[in-house]
Scaffold this active site. Structure first.
Site, PDB file in Angstrom:
ATOM      1  N   ARG A  37       0.903  -1.165  -0.119  1.00 21.36           N
ATOM      2  CA  ARG A  37       0.099  -0.145  -0.112  1.00 21.36           C
ATOM      3  C   ARG A  37       0.757   1.252   0.024  1.00 21.36           C
ATOM      4  O   ARG A  37       0.347   2.240  -0.579  1.00 21.36           O
ATOM      5  CB  ARG A  37      -1.070   0.033   1.118  1.00 21.36           C
ATOM      6  N   LYS A 201     -18.969 -16.222   2.947  1.00 20.82           N
ATOM      7  CA  LYS A 201     -20.553 -16.028   3.136  1.00 20.82           C
ATOM      8  C   LYS A 201     -21.046 -15.592   1.724  1.00 20.82           C
ATOM      9  O   LYS A 201     -20.670 -14.454   1.466  1.00 20.82           O
ATOM     10  CB  LYS A 201     -20.618 -15.351   4.294  1.00 20.82           C
ATOM     11  N   GLY A 357      -9.803  -8.541   0.017  1.00 18.42           N
ATOM     12  CA  GLY A 357      -8.670  -8.767   0.873  1.00 18.42           C
ATOM     13  C   GLY A 357      -7.967 -10.140   0.764  1.00 18.42           C
ATOM     14  O   GLY A 357      -6.991 -10.252   0.586  1.00 18.42           O
ATOM     15  N   GLY A 380     -12.537  -3.824   1.172  1.00 21.78           N
ATOM     16  CA  GLY A 380     -14.045  -3.118   1.099  1.00 21.78           C
ATOM     17  C   GLY A 380     -14.460  -2.364   0.196  1.00 21.78           C
ATOM     18  O   GLY A 380     -15.340  -2.041  -0.270  1.00 21.78           O
TER      19      GLY A 380
HETATM   20  P1  ADP Z   1     -12.266 -11.558  -0.111  1.00 26.32           P
HETATM   21  O1  ADP Z   1     -11.678 -11.017   1.277  1.00 26.32           O
HETATM   22  O2  ADP Z   1     -11.408 -11.761  -1.073  1.00 26.32           O
HETATM   23  O3  ADP Z   1     -13.705 -10.660  -0.181  1.00 26.32           O
HETATM   24  P2  ADP Z   1     -13.879 -13.140   1.522  1.00 26.32           P
HETATM   25  O4  ADP Z   1     -13.434 -12.452   2.815  1.00 26.32           O
HETATM   26  O5  ADP Z   1     -15.355 -13.267   1.280  1.00 26.32           O
HETATM   27  O6  ADP Z   1     -13.001 -13.056   0.423  1.00 26.32           O
HETATM   28  O7  ADP Z   1     -13.584 -14.862   2.040  1.00 26.32           O
HETATM   29  C1  ADP Z   1     -12.550 -15.445   2.529  1.00 26.32           C
HETATM   30  C2  ADP Z   1     -12.559 -16.362   3.184  1.00 26.32           C
HETATM   31  O8  ADP Z   1     -13.400 -17.571   2.735  1.00 26.32           O
HETATM   32  C3  ADP Z   1     -11.288 -17.139   3.369  1.00 26.32           C
HETATM   33  O9  ADP Z   1     -10.993 -17.069   4.808  1.00 26.32           O
HETATM   34  C4  ADP Z   1     -11.570 -18.623   3.166  1.00 26.32           C
HETATM   35  O10 ADP Z   1     -10.821 -19.417   4.156  1.00 26.32           O
HETATM   36  C5  ADP Z   1     -12.901 -18.716   3.212  1.00 26.32           C
HETATM   37  N1  ADP Z   1     -13.574 -19.824   2.604  1.00 26.32           N
HETATM   38  C6  ADP Z   1     -13.313 -20.333   1.271  1.00 26.32           C
HETATM   39  N2  ADP Z   1     -14.051 -21.565   1.114  1.00 26.32           N
HETATM   40  C7  ADP Z   1     -14.449 -21.911   1.877  1.00 26.32           C
HETATM   41  C8  ADP Z   1     -15.122 -23.102   2.538  1.00 26.32           C
HETATM   42  N3  ADP Z   1     -15.157 -23.999   1.478  1.00 26.32           N
HETATM   43  N4  ADP Z   1     -15.490 -23.330   3.669  1.00 26.32           N
HETATM   44  C9  ADP Z   1     -15.188 -22.168   4.500  1.00 26.32           C
HETATM   45  N5  ADP Z   1     -14.521 -21.294   4.340  1.00 26.32           N
HETATM   46  C10 ADP Z   1     -14.400 -20.937   3.090  1.00 26.32           C
HETATM   47 MG    MG Z   2     -12.271 -11.184   3.423  1.00 25.69          MG
END
Ligand code: ADP
Ligand code: MG
Length: 400
Positions: A37, A201, A357, A380
């Site tokens: 960053r 989620k 992230g 975010g």
């Molecule tokens: P980003 O930060 O890229 O937007 P998220 O925060 O939505 O992504 O999701 C990341 C998390 O999702 C990671 O910590 C990962 O471990 C979790 N994850 C991915 N697939 C699964 C799964 N099948 N079961 C549980 N957690 C999962």
């Molecule tokens: Mg995340």
């Protein structure tokens, strides 16, 4: 982008007040462990120095000090790294103050070529309340406000949004680049346009999926959120992470995708484990055959093939959300394979964008960040852009 940028300002004689996102990870001893960053803000600061700005005042938040001075979150180690990365600055100073007489005196003392870093803006409880008095006090420290903190642009804080009402306000290069890549891709997409959405989620990503449904040709779903979709389609997912409250939402999104003629793809196979642990027993199964007591922790090889083929045909690919629990090596393969497919897509000229992230961390972990057209510096903020929202830190800048 319809906002003014630092190119639209005659800098000679003007002091720049720049909001950067120096919210970097640190180790226990306070050493900066990832300076991405800081590096990302250098082109803007260099431009200001090269164009004769009468000093550059930098402000940023760091961590969550909750409105109180907390030495653990001091900008000092960050300033040290910053100076190493920008040796052409004649001098980099640091003040303990954020606003008030000491900050004003330090700012007034600047000359061309000198950079001053204020202390953590979140040491002041007024920052996150977007208090107009704090914004006005900050505005006394410069002649023109530059927002280059993409990672903080989705928050209306005194140093990101409030201050823009008290000074001429323009975008820095990083903010401009992020908006041009992500905003530009969504406004005027090349086709085929494929998005990959994963992560833990579904409830975090409903806004993103709804907004993309009107624009994409195919939506590839992976990660934990795919489980709720699979459940909605009547599959048994064992002990997998699911959100029972979002089953209706999943059904609704499937119906909306069909109505919009968007191909919504779900995993066809999965890597399952008998525990949420790196040394669990694992198996690859069809999504029709997840035994009780087991959980889906990554997409399987057939799904990787299916999704990679989609990516291979796309002209524009946007990815948010890991395909599996990539933090544990046994479940990182699906995420890595998607990153690889995107890297290959970039090589043949497709535009590839990664936001979020954890997704960005996964791409960096795979050593493929350099191969993407754009890797967003704001988790975010990039999500809110994908949701089609206007970021308050951008809205407050002057129109072209
Ligand atoms: P980003 O930060 O890229 O937007 P998220 O925060 O939505 O992504 O999701 C990341 C998390 O999702 C990671 O910590 C990962 O471990 C979790 N994850 C991915 N697939 C699964 C799964 N099948 N079961 C549980 N957690 C999962
Ligand atoms: Mg995340």
């Amino acid at each position: 982008m319809n906002k003014k940028t630092i190119r639209d300002v005659e800098w000679a004689g003007k002091r720049a007040l720049v909001r950067v996102d120096f919210n970097v990870p640190q180790d226990e001893a306070g050493n900066v462990t990832d300076d991405t960053r800081i590096r990302a803000a250098l082109p803007t600061i260099r431009y200001l120095l090269d164009h004769g700005a009468n000093g550059v005042v930098l402000m940023s938040h760091l961590g969550r000090p909750k409105g109180k001075v907390d030495p653990k979150y001091s900008m000092r180690p960050v300033v040290e790294r910053f100076f190493e990365l920008l040796p052409e600055a004649q001098e980099v100073r640091k003040t303990e103050a954020i606003t008030g007489p000491a900050a004003e005196a330090a700012a007034a003392d600047l000359k061309p070529g000198i950079v001053l870093m204020l202390e953590n803006t979140r040491f002041d409880p007024r920052e996150e309340k977007n208090d107009p008095e704090m914004a006005a006090e900050l505005a006394r420290l410069g002649d023109v406000f530059v927002n280059d903190a993409f990672g903080a642009a989705h928050r209306a804080n005194a140093s990101t949004e409030g201050v823009a009402h008290f000074l001429p306000a323009v975008a820095g290069f990083l903010l401009e680049k992020e908006l041009e890549f992500i905003g530009g891709a969504l406004e005027n997409p090349k086709h085929p346009f494929v998005t990959i959405i994963g992560g833990a989620k579904i409830s975090d990503k409903i806004g993103v999926i709804e907004n993309l449904l009107g624009k994409v040709d195919a939506l590839l779903i992976g990660g934990g959120m795919a489980n709720t979709f699979l459940l909605a389609e009547g599959k048994a997912v064992g002990d997998s992470l699911v959100e029972p409250d979002s089953l209706e939402v999943a059904r609704d999104l499937i119906a909306k995708a069909r109505a919009a003629n968007v191909r919504l793809l779900l995993p066809v196979d999965a890597l399952i484990a008998d525990a949420f642990s790196a040394d669990a027993q694992t198996r690859t199964v069809s999504v029709d055959a997840v035994p009780e007591g087991w959980r889906i922790l990554d997409i399987g090889p057939e799904t990787v093939k299916l999704y990679s083929d989609e990516i291979a045909r796309a002209q524009l690919v946007i990815w948010n959300g890991p395909m599996g629990v990539f933090e544990m090596e046994p479940f990182a393969g699906g995420t890595r394979a998607i990153a690889q497919a995107m890297a290959e897509a970039s090589e043949r000229g497709a535009t590839t964008i990664v936001g979020g992230g954890d997704s960005v961390a996964a791409v960096e972990q795979a050593g493929l960040a350099e191969k993407m057209s754009h890797v967003s510096t704001g988790g975010g903020a990039s999500l809110e852009l994908l949701e089609g929202k206007v970021l308050p830190g951008v809205a407050a800048l002057q129109d072209k």
